[in-house]
Design an enzyme around this catalytic site. Structure first.
Site, PDB file in Angstrom:
ATOM      1  N   ARG A 159       0.479  -1.280  -0.119  1.00  0.00           N
ATOM      2  CA  ARG A 159       0.038   0.193  -0.069  1.00  0.00           C
ATOM      3  C   ARG A 159       0.948   1.387   0.054  1.00  0.00           C
ATOM      4  O   ARG A 159       1.548   1.284   0.785  1.00  0.00           O
ATOM      5  CB  ARG A 159      -1.320   0.268   1.280  1.00  0.00           C
ATOM      6  CG  ARG A 159      -2.117  -1.120   1.127  1.00  0.00           C
ATOM      7  CD  ARG A 159      -2.675  -1.357   2.296  1.00  0.00           C
ATOM      8  NE  ARG A 159      -3.912  -2.203   2.108  1.00  0.00           N
ATOM      9  CZ  ARG A 159      -4.353  -2.807   3.108  1.00  0.00           C
ATOM     10  NH1 ARG A 159      -4.430  -1.555   4.316  1.00  0.00           N
ATOM     11  NH2 ARG A 159      -5.512  -3.512   3.018  1.00  0.00           N
ATOM     12  N   ARG A 194       1.798   1.574  10.494  1.00  0.00           N
ATOM     13  CA  ARG A 194       0.752   2.072   8.763  1.00  0.00           C
ATOM     14  C   ARG A 194       2.434   1.384   8.328  1.00  0.00           C
ATOM     15  O   ARG A 194       3.286   2.529   7.942  1.00  0.00           O
ATOM     16  CB  ARG A 194       0.611   3.236   9.110  1.00  0.00           C
ATOM     17  CG  ARG A 194      -0.329   3.370   7.578  1.00  0.00           C
ATOM     18  CD  ARG A 194      -0.548   5.348   7.613  1.00  0.00           C
ATOM     19  NE  ARG A 194      -1.640   5.255   8.724  1.00  0.00           N
ATOM     20  CZ  ARG A 194      -3.125   5.171   8.763  1.00  0.00           C
ATOM     21  NH1 ARG A 194      -3.367   4.713   7.364  1.00  0.00           N
ATOM     22  NH2 ARG A 194      -3.681   5.802   9.545  1.00  0.00           N
ATOM     23  N   GLU A 240      -7.488   0.089  15.060  1.00  0.00           N
ATOM     24  CA  GLU A 240      -7.915  -1.787  14.719  1.00  0.00           C
ATOM     25  C   GLU A 240      -6.910  -2.827  14.276  1.00  0.00           C
ATOM     26  O   GLU A 240      -5.910  -2.227  13.804  1.00  0.00           O
ATOM     27  CB  GLU A 240      -8.789  -1.034  13.083  1.00  0.00           C
ATOM     28  CG  GLU A 240      -9.194  -1.846  12.590  1.00  0.00           C
ATOM     29  CD  GLU A 240      -9.606  -1.960  10.319  1.00  0.00           C
ATOM     30  OE1 GLU A 240      -8.997  -2.157   9.775  1.00  0.00           O
ATOM     31  OE2 GLU A 240      -9.771  -0.632  10.567  1.00  0.00           O
ATOM     32  N   SER A 255     -11.193  -6.263  10.003  1.00  0.00           N
ATOM     33  CA  SER A 255     -12.190  -5.626   9.726  1.00  0.00           C
ATOM     34  C   SER A 255     -13.163  -6.795   9.113  1.00  0.00           C
ATOM     35  O   SER A 255     -11.896  -6.924   8.535  1.00  0.00           O
ATOM     36  CB  SER A 255     -11.765  -4.525   9.171  1.00  0.00           C
ATOM     37  OG  SER A 255     -11.591  -4.987   7.198  1.00  0.00           O
ATOM     38  N   ARG A 301       0.594  -5.254  12.070  1.00  0.00           N
ATOM     39  CA  ARG A 301       0.333  -4.419  13.364  1.00  0.00           C
ATOM     40  C   ARG A 301      -0.117  -5.259  14.464  1.00  0.00           C
ATOM     41  O   ARG A 301      -0.797  -4.802  15.717  1.00  0.00           O
ATOM     42  CB  ARG A 301      -1.029  -3.731  12.879  1.00  0.00           C
ATOM     43  CG  ARG A 301      -1.500  -2.835  13.153  1.00  0.00           C
ATOM     44  CD  ARG A 301      -3.277  -2.058  13.213  1.00  0.00           C
ATOM     45  NE  ARG A 301      -2.233  -1.130  11.824  1.00  0.00           N
ATOM     46  CZ  ARG A 301      -3.177   0.193  11.246  1.00  0.00           C
ATOM     47  NH1 ARG A 301      -4.613   0.329  11.835  1.00  0.00           N
ATOM     48  NH2 ARG A 301      -2.787   0.475  11.012  1.00  0.00           N
TER      49      ARG A 301
END
Length: 418
Positions: free
Chosen positions: A256, A271, A343, A346, A383
């Site tokens: 990403r 991140r 988070e 999800s 993460r």
């Protein structure tokens, strides 16, 4: 893409969904107009083609002036049909563009609003009582587990080296995740991480998320940001058996660009640009999608319990949904040094939105083809190590290894190198 029949029958439902997302309703009107133009273009083309076929039947019997008139009309019709056919092609292109601009319809009960308008469904586990906790990067450096400095030297910022016990902990986490997935009946998959444009577009990642995607221009291929992309496209163009849901768990490296996140979470591995991920993916009948969504969420919560993390589950607000999702639940783990939940996972119910783009279908009880529903859910990323290191740290800088991970890591405590 959304169902055009739903658009024609209930345009106000689509408009309400856009309002809940905080997005423009004009895309609904644009799609309605494009749909009408396309239907009129097809009608005009088919009328001319029908007349052309009728003249073709009359021609063998015609003589003299009648035949000359028919020939003249046939020439005119041929030109008209060519123009009408081009108009249909243009209308098809315009309809597709308008169709792709409309996100999925938000499911009933999803909270309206933006990123901060979520609803907390439950909190699970006890937050650790830590006096002056170290953050995950300080712990990772003490343990010889994370090397950001050399990652930046070799590849640039946000490219960590996971070393020593960090590598073992990450590999253990992912192996545990795959074991959990298989125990729940998911088929393990290691998919390709380079995909064609139609796969990326079909899953909805070339719209609002296009700036996040790495592209290899020379090959016209994209690096995936999640194995959701190749798994969704795995059955593209197929009619699949769906008496029971088809469930997969993909382990892949993901990429990403993190465009627009400058200054956010720059410390450590929260991140990053490259990371591994275990992603669950289901194909099912639309009427089974809500139950399947709860199933994926339960697997995620089971995994969080295995690594002994305090967490909460939130019902994400409409404005924070991706374009493909009709509903999304996030599991957020407690991060002691930040004093808040972050988070980790999800799970999204994408209803028929992705499968309609990718033409994934099944046969109903009457043998008719129907569009499948798709769902996805994260089961492990690096993460998670942020929360594991911080929640299980001890005053001397060592970190207790959750019992479920000890067989993979080979020890019950990670000790500082110095």
């Amino acid at each position: 893409m959304i169902d055009l029949r739903l658009l024609r029958d209930e345009p106000d439902l689509i408009r309400a969904s856009q309002r809940a997302r905080g997005e423009s309703e004009s895309v609904v009107d644009d799609l309605l107009a494009a749909d009408e133009r396309r239907r009129l273009a097809v009608q005009a083309f088919e009328t001319l083609r029908a007349e052309q076929k009728q003249l073709g039947k009359l021609m063998p019997k015609a003589v003299g002036d009648e035949k000359a008139a028919l020939l003249a009309r046939t020439r005119d019709l041929a030109a008209g049909v060519k123009v009408a056919e081009a108009a249909v092609h243009d209308a098809d292109q315009a309809l597709r563009a308008a169709h792709l601009a409309v996100p999925n319809v938000v499911a009933p009960g999803v909270p309206a609003g933006g990123e901060d308008d979520y609803v907390v469904l439950r909190e699970v586990g006890d937050k650790p009582d830590l006096d002056g906790p170290r953050d995950h990067l300080e712990l990772g450096e003490l343990l010889g587990a994370i090397d950001m400095e050399r990652g930046a030297k070799v590849s640039g910022s946000r490219f960590p080296f996971m070393t020593g016990v960090g590598a073992l902990l990450q590999l253990g986490l992912f192996q545990l995740a795959m074991q959990e997935a298989v125990a729940h009946g998911l088929i393990p998959v290691i998919p390709p991480v380079l995909v064609k444009p139609e796969a990326m577009e079909g899953t909805g990642f070339l719209g609002a998320h296009a700036s996040e995607v790495y592209r290899l221009e020379a090959d016209d291929l994209y690096l995936v940001g999640t194995s959701e992309v190749p798994l969704a496209a795995y059955h593209s163009g197929e009619i699949i058996p769906l008496d029971e849901p088809l469930r997969y768990a993909g382990w892949s490296t993901c990429f990403r660009r993190e465009a627009g996140s400058y200054g956010k979470d720059t410390r450590g591995i929260i991140r990053v640009h490259q990371f591994d991920k275990v992603e669950m993916f289901s194909f099912c009948r639309p009427e089974d999608a809500a139950a399947e969504h709860q199933r994926l969420l339960a697997i995620e919560e089971g995994m969080l319990a295995k690594v002994e993390l305090p967490y909460r589950v939130i019902d994400t607000a409409a404005g924070d949904l991706g374009s493909s999702a009709a509903r999304k639940y996030d599991c957020e783990a407690w991060v002691p040094t930040q004093g808040r939940y972050r988070e980790l996972t999800s799970t999204s119910n994408c209803t028929t939105f992705q499968a309609r783009r990718l033409n994934v279908r099944y046969r109903d009880g009457d043998g008719r083809t129907r569009t499948a529903a798709t769902l996805n859910g994260t089961l492990a990323t690096p993460r998670w190590l942020v929360a594991i290191l911080e929640n299980h740290q001890q005053p001397d800088g060592s970190v207790r290894v959750p019992k479920a991970l000890q067989p993979f890591v080979g020890r019950d405590v990670l000790e500082p190198l110095r």
